[in-house]
Design a protein around this motif. Structure first.
Motif, short mmCIF file in Angstrom:
data_model
loop_
_atom_site.label_atom_id
_atom_site.label_comp_id
_atom_site.label_asym_id
_atom_site.label_seq_id
_atom_site.Cartn_x
_atom_site.Cartn_y
_atom_site.Cartn_z
N THR A 141 4.16 -45.93 -4.13
CA THR A 141 4.89 -46.54 -5.24
C THR A 141 5.20 -48.00 -4.94
OG1 THR A 141 5.92 -44.38 -5.60
CG2 THR A 141 6.86 -46.23 -6.79
N ASP A 142 5.57 -48.31 -3.71
CA ASP A 142 5.87 -49.69 -3.33
C ASP A 142 4.63 -50.56 -3.48
OD1 ASP A 142 7.70 -51.71 -2.10
OD2 ASP A 142 6.18 -51.66 -0.52
N ASP B 66 4.71 -41.33 3.94
CA ASP B 66 5.84 -41.48 3.04
C ASP B 66 5.31 -41.93 1.69
OD1 ASP B 66 8.09 -42.28 1.64
OD2 ASP B 66 9.11 -42.99 3.43
N ASP C 295 9.97 -41.58 -7.28
CA ASP C 295 10.01 -43.01 -6.99
C ASP C 295 9.68 -43.85 -8.22
OD1 ASP C 295 10.74 -42.56 -4.38
OD2 ASP C 295 8.73 -42.85 -3.56
N TRP D 189 6.66 -43.22 -0.65
CA TRP D 189 7.26 -44.47 -1.06
C TRP D 189 6.28 -45.63 -0.89
CZ3 TRP D 189 8.25 -48.96 1.66
CH2 TRP D 189 9.04 -49.90 1.01
#
Length: 172
Positions: free
Chosen positions: A131-132, A126, A58, A128
């Motif tokens: 990173t988000d 997740d 990511d 993600w």
């Protein structure tokens, strides 16, 4: 009773995510926008794939958007991240429990991103979201997208006693 409470809490968390993060009213619509959501929820992520690998992927996806080269894993930085991930539950800070700054964990570490969240259902997280979260923080984003950094070490851990999830990325 536990199942009912768990279902209600999951519904509340879904509503919060859909309202706060994505102004889309349909749950299915926001799920489709999240990378890895279907694979993670269905447990079809390839065997042997670790959260650390997904976080690195990511980060490198974000770097590619800005024309930056991919970061490579470095074992010394991974070792540093693993040390820091044992320290962050004790002292949630870039200052270490011994009173020194994170850069003292090894000679290579130049920047650090930390992540912590509570996962009450002990479900697969997740990566993600990690990173988000970093991408939505000006300082963490600048570290991830700094072209001076070419290597990273990442550690991920979920506390089995309380469900807290920690992730550390050490950059050089």
């Amino acid at each position: 009773m536990k199942k009912i409470i768990k279902t209600i809490l999951l519904g509340i968390m879904t509503l919060i995510l859909s309202v706060c993060r994505y102004p889309i009213t349909s749950q299915a619509a926001w799920q489709d926008e999240l990378p890895w959501y279907d694979a993670w929820e269905a447990n079809i992520i390839p065997d042997g794939t670790t959260p650390e690998q997904l976080i690195l992927e990511d980060i490198n996806t974000e770097r590619a958007i800005y024309g930056l080269p991919a970061l490579t894993l470095n074992q010394d930085l991974i070792d540093a991240a693993q040390i820091r991930i044992t320290e962050t539950p004790i002292k949630w800070s870039h200052w270490r429990p011994n009173g020194t700054f994170f850069e003292t964990v090894n000679d290579m570490t130049k920047a650090e991103n930390l992540y912590c969240s509570w996962n009450p259902f002990y479900a697969n997280l997740d990566p993600w979201y990690i990173t988000d979260g970093w991408m939505h923080s000006r300082s963490h984003r600048s570290i991830m997208l700094d072209n001076r950094y070419t290597q990273v070490g990442i550690a991920f851990w979920q506390d089995p006693e309380n469900g807290y999830i920690y992730s550390v990325a050490e950059f050089s």
